[in-house]
Design an enzyme around this catalytic site. Structure first.
Site, short mmCIF file in Angstrom:
data_model
loop_
_atom_site.label_atom_id
_atom_site.label_comp_id
_atom_site.label_asym_id
_atom_site.label_seq_id
_atom_site.Cartn_x
_atom_site.Cartn_y
_atom_site.Cartn_z
N HIS A 17 0.81 -1.22 0.00
CA HIS A 17 0.00 0.00 0.00
C HIS A 17 0.84 1.27 0.00
CE1 HIS A 17 -3.54 -2.41 0.79
NE2 HIS A 17 -2.92 -2.98 1.80
N HIS A 22 -4.39 6.34 -1.53
CA HIS A 22 -5.03 6.31 -0.21
C HIS A 22 -4.03 6.64 0.91
CE1 HIS A 22 -8.89 5.70 1.47
NE2 HIS A 22 -8.81 4.42 1.80
N PHE A 68 -5.12 -0.27 9.51
CA PHE A 68 -5.79 -0.11 8.24
C PHE A 68 -6.77 1.05 8.34
CE2 PHE A 68 -4.02 -4.29 7.66
CZ PHE A 68 -3.55 -4.22 6.36
N ASN A 70 -9.90 1.84 7.67
CA ASN A 70 -11.26 1.82 8.22
C ASN A 70 -11.31 1.75 9.74
OD1 ASN A 70 -11.79 1.74 5.51
ND2 ASN A 70 -12.85 -0.20 5.54
N ASN A 116 -13.19 6.83 5.03
CA ASN A 116 -13.47 5.86 6.09
C ASN A 116 -12.60 6.02 7.33
OD1 ASN A 116 -15.67 4.59 4.88
ND2 ASN A 116 -14.33 3.32 3.63
#
Length: 193
Positions: A17, A22, A68, A70, A116
């Site tokens: 990631h 993001h 993460f 969320n 989120n």
């Protein structure tokens, strides 16, 4: 306006990631670390990596949640409690679909706008009364393309623009650290000709 004591970068952990859109929030705090020469340290009780740096002679904690996106609120609220910091002294840096790459905007208070990490933070705090740094990543054009867009890597031009926006935000950070958030906003939001 209150001086900042905690700056959080939102993103997803792991090398897969690392360069995604993001992770624009991670990119911001990583750039602060790079400029300061500090190092990240894993702090399991805060569910993330932490560091303490100085900006404009003011000490400030940095946090990268390892939960993460969320579940970012779990790490953020743990850090606020542990360091006894009120949310008004918090800045959360995150990716923003509704801003073009190369654009960064500061704001205080508000909703999550579909982000989120902010959604979870607001849910756990019970309000949205904290500072945000919105780092533009652009929108793919249709809502069905959002997930692959945010989890994908930006092209060379967009990536450079995101980097420039991060640098511009760091340049005005000393004003925010001193509690002069409105002046920091004015300078960051004024387009360079």
């Amino acid at each position: 306006m209150s001086a900042l004591r905690l700056i959080v970068g939102l993103g997803n952990p792991g090398p897969e990631h690392a360069q995604t859109r993001h992770n624009a929030g991670f990119r911001f705090v990583d750039a602060l670390i790079e400029r300061s020469g500090a190092r990240w340290a894993l702090d399991s009780k805060l569910f993330g990596e932490t560091a303490k740096v100085e900006v404009a002679g003011q000490p400030v904690w940095l946090l990268k949640p390892a939960t993460f996106m969320n579940l970012s609120g779990k790490s953020i609220t743990a850090a606020l409690r542990f360091w006894k910091i009120e949310p008004e002294h918090l800045l959360v840096a995150h990716d923003e679909l509704d801003l073009a790459p190369g654009t960064a905007r500061l704001k205080f208070d508000g909703g999550h706008g579909g982000q989120n990490g902010l959604r979870d933070t607001i849910r756990l705090l019970g309000h949205g009364k904290f500072h945000r740094l919105r780092v533009g990543i652009g929108h793919p054009g249709h809502k069905d393309r959002v997930v692959p867009w945010v989890l994908g890597r930006a092209g060379r031009e967009d990536d450079a623009a995101i980097g420039a926006a991060v640098d511009a935000a760091i340049d005005v950070l000393p004003l925010a650290m001193e509690g002069n958030f409105n002046e920091a906003m004015k300078r960051l939001h004024t387009e360079k000709k």
